[in-house]
Design an enzyme around this catalytic site. Structure first.
Site, short mmCIF file in Angstrom:
data_model
loop_
_atom_site.label_atom_id
_atom_site.label_comp_id
_atom_site.label_asym_id
_atom_site.label_seq_id
_atom_site.Cartn_x
_atom_site.Cartn_y
_atom_site.Cartn_z
N THR A 1 0.91 -1.14 0.00
CA THR A 1 0.00 0.00 0.00
C THR A 1 0.95 1.18 0.00
O THR A 1 2.13 1.00 0.23
CB THR A 1 -0.84 -0.02 1.30
OG1 THR A 1 -1.70 -1.13 1.26
CG2 THR A 1 -1.65 1.25 1.51
N ASN B 1 -4.09 -3.36 -2.35
CA ASN B 1 -4.00 -4.40 -1.34
C ASN B 1 -2.64 -5.07 -1.39
O ASN B 1 -1.70 -4.55 -0.82
CB ASN B 1 -5.16 -5.40 -1.45
CG ASN B 1 -5.31 -6.19 -0.15
OD1 ASN B 1 -4.83 -5.75 0.89
ND2 ASN B 1 -5.97 -7.32 -0.19
O1 DON Z 1 -7.14 -1.42 3.28
C1 DON Z 1 -6.43 -2.15 3.94
O2 DON Z 1 -6.41 -2.16 5.15
C2 DON Z 1 -5.46 -3.07 3.23
N1 DON Z 1 -5.96 -3.39 1.93
C3 DON Z 1 -4.14 -2.40 3.16
C4 DON Z 1 -3.10 -3.23 2.53
C5 DON Z 1 -1.75 -2.80 2.88
O3 DON Z 1 -1.54 -1.92 3.63
C6 DON Z 1 -0.66 -3.55 2.28
N2 DON Z 1 0.58 -2.91 2.62
N3 DON Z 1 1.59 -2.87 2.87
#
Ligand code: DON
Length: 588
Positions: free
Chosen positions: A396, A416
């Site tokens: 993310t 994601n």
């Molecule tokens: O929205 C969420 O909480 C997750 N889809 C975030 C994913 C995420 O942070 C991956 N990262 N390093």
């Protein structure tokens, strides 16, 4: 209303006056014109110091793009949108057009914070048991690596909404740098080459992904090679010409639909045409005299950040010492309780009555604090069975922007996983998210981040999956003093929490706050994940209290932070991933 009933009393209400006074000094003492910025000789880590404009993101070309937009007279929103589109070109593992996110915008002239929800939504044809196989088990492959794993993307709508409502330049102006980066190409950086190499197996099986991210013989793009993205450039140009309609109704929509139809995906023309950005009221809480603006549901980030701060506010944390066993014990017990609530009460507020006000009520924080045993861990198994964390590499990305007029943008967006579902849209040049895995596919079965959920976060058509993304803006005396956010799946909220505590309680500058070792606990599994840097002595004391410690396989979070004293801005890109940068606005 009480969510947990754990009865042990330890209710310190005292504030650390010293902490408050010295933090005020940090943020105000250089505010008169002409005084130099604050650089503490005793600090081991230093933020980048700039004038009033600063951009911090996880990829240097994107940060430079934002800073150039500021220098060209754009405001923080223009710069943020330009940075967001640039990241879609330069950081394909997380920057995106095919995902979604949350943006907080502080408008200095109106003294108002706007919360923009551009999270993906479940397609109309999505059903509750979408990811269950014939035995009723969750088919993880389907939930994470298939056309079904993609929610209806919100990024394009979100960025364009922000730009058109709060930007000052034209959409074409803020898209131009990203178009140039895609069309003329960028030199593949070492971090990008490395990450593509790691993701090769997952990406290469999809023809469009193979075409976009690998050479003709299937080898990943090499560091230093010139990488042009013609299809992505065409998509961006269509946005510059026709705005969001190009994506949700026009040429790009057609490409998405063709791909969905050929591969059994659920997203339809109507899903795309129906996509709406939602402006929500920012959540606002207080912590030791600071005001914290954060994202409301469908992100769980703001609710649990404020809930945890409410619990922690009753202890004199500074006196315990940063990352001491006594301090970490309180953090763990606080995190445990917040994440237990998350599993039950959090979901899309348009589908489920999330008790936000109750969860962030100070008296509920006190009640939870009183239930914490200061000598021993409270086993999570008293509440529910333990579970395991994921194998997948997540991605993310967060970026922060501050402009000359004091406007602030704090944005976290995602597809994601690293490279999302791994599936690129043929002809459109971007990857689809796999955000549908953020729903609870089945009660009691964890998602990729080990997070549990139930009815509140069950799959329903047009519902937004629960997120942990936690963009925040922190204020003192009505003025913004710092902003931060992070990737990291379930660890996002605890990362942002520790960043706030490091600045407010432990008086660290934002670079030190980023560099300090972090810990993470999320109720289940009942394991404390620790980064390098927590001493063995401390670990021993925590084990004696009954905690199960595990060295985290990867770093915990990756913050992108900006602070300001009113005269200067300070930017700190977290060193937990190479390639990011804090770039000060070049002087005009
Ligand atoms: O929205 C969420 O909480 C997750 N889809 C975030 C994913 C995420 O942070 C991956 N990262 N390093």
């Amino acid at each position: 209303m009480y969510f947990q009933d754990i009865g042990f009393i330890n209710n310190f209400k005292a504030h650390s006056l010293l902490t408050v006074i010295s933090v005020i000094l940090i943020f105000t003492s250089a505010s008169s014109y002409g005084e130099p910025p604050i650089i503490e000789y005793g600090d081991r880590f230093h933020p980048v110091v700039g004038g009033r404009g600063m951009v911090v993101s996880q990829e240097i070309l994107a940060s430079q793009t934002g800073a150039a937009i500021l220098a060209a007279g754009g405001n923080a929103v223009d710069a943020a949108v330009a940075t967001g589109f640039a990241l879609a070109v330069t950081l394909p593992q997380a920057g995106n057009l095919g995902g979604g996110g949350f943006m907080l915008v502080y408008l200095a002239s109106e003294n108002k914070t706007i919360a923009i929800d551009y999270r993906e939504v479940a397609p109309l044809a999505a059903v509750r048991d979408l990811f269950l196989d014939k035995n009723g088990e969750v088919d993880k492959n389907k939930a994470r690596f298939s056309y079904l794993s993609a929610g209806v993307p919100g990024t394009v709508a979100g960025l364009i909404h922000a730009q058109q409502n709060y930007g000052s330049l034209s959409l074409a102006d803020v898209l131009a740098p990203a178009i140039k980066l895609a069309e003329q190409g960028i030199r593949v950086s070492y971090p990008l080459a490395y990450s593509l190499n790691r993701a090769q197996q997952r990406l290469i099986k999809w023809p469009a992904s193979r075409k976009y991210y690998f050479g003709p013989d299937g080898t990943p793009l090499q560091a230093g090679s010139l990488w042009r993205q013609a299809d992505l450039a065409s998509t961006l140009k269509a946005l510059a010409k026709e705005g969001r309609d190009a994506f949700y109704q026009g040429r790009v929509a057609e490409l998405i639909i063709a791909d969905m139809n050929q591969n059994g995906g659920l997203i339809t023309r109507q899903d795309l045409a129906d996509y709406r950005v939602i402006e929500r009221e920012a959540l606002v809480g207080t912590y030791r005299g600071y005001d914290i603006a954060a994202m409301p549901p469908p992100s769980s980030g703001g609710v649990h950040l404020l809930q945890m701060l409410n619990i922690l506010e009753g202890w004199k944390l500074t006196e315990l010492g940063h990352n001491s066993a006594e301090y970490i014990h309180r953090l763990i017990e606080t995190m445990r309780r917040a994440y237990a609530d998350r599993s039950k009460y959090l979901g899309d507020p348009d589908f489920y009555p999330v008790p936000v006000a109750d969860l962030i009520d100070k008296s509920y924080g006190t009640r939870l604090r009183e239930g914490i045993n200061l000598d021993h861990a409270t086993p999570s198994s008293d509440i529910a069975p333990g579970l395991n964390l994921p194998e997948e590499s997540p991605q993310t990305t967060h970026f922060s922007v501050w402009d000359n007029a004091g406007n602030v943008v704090s944005n976290t967006y995602t597809i994601n996983f690293s490279y999302g579902s791994g599936i690129a849209v043929e002809g459109a040049g971007f990857l689809l998210n796999n955000e549908m895995d953020d729903f609870s596919a089945k009660s009691g079965v964890p998602n990729a981040y080990g997070l549990l959920g139930g009815q509140a976060n069950a799959i329903e058509p047009k519902k937004r999956p629960l997120s942990s993304m936690t963009p925040v803006i922190v204020f003192k005396g009505g003025e913004p003093v710092f902003t931060t956010g992070s990737p990291g799946g379930s660890t996002i909220i605890t990362t942002v929490l520790q960043t706030v505590l490091n600045v407010v309680d432990f008086e660290m500058n934002i670079a030190e706050a980023a560099a300090a070792a972090r810990i993470h606990h999320q109720w289940l599994p009942d394991t404390v994940f620790i980064e390098t840097g927590i001493s063995l002595d401390t670990q021993r004391l925590l084990v004696e209290k009954g905690h199960d410690l595990q060295k985290s396989r990867r770093v915990i979070g990756r913050t992108q932070t900006i602070s300001s004293d009113g005269e200067y801005t300070y930017g700190a890109n977290d060193y937990r991933w190479p390639g990011g940068a804090a770039i000060a606005e070049p002087s005009r």
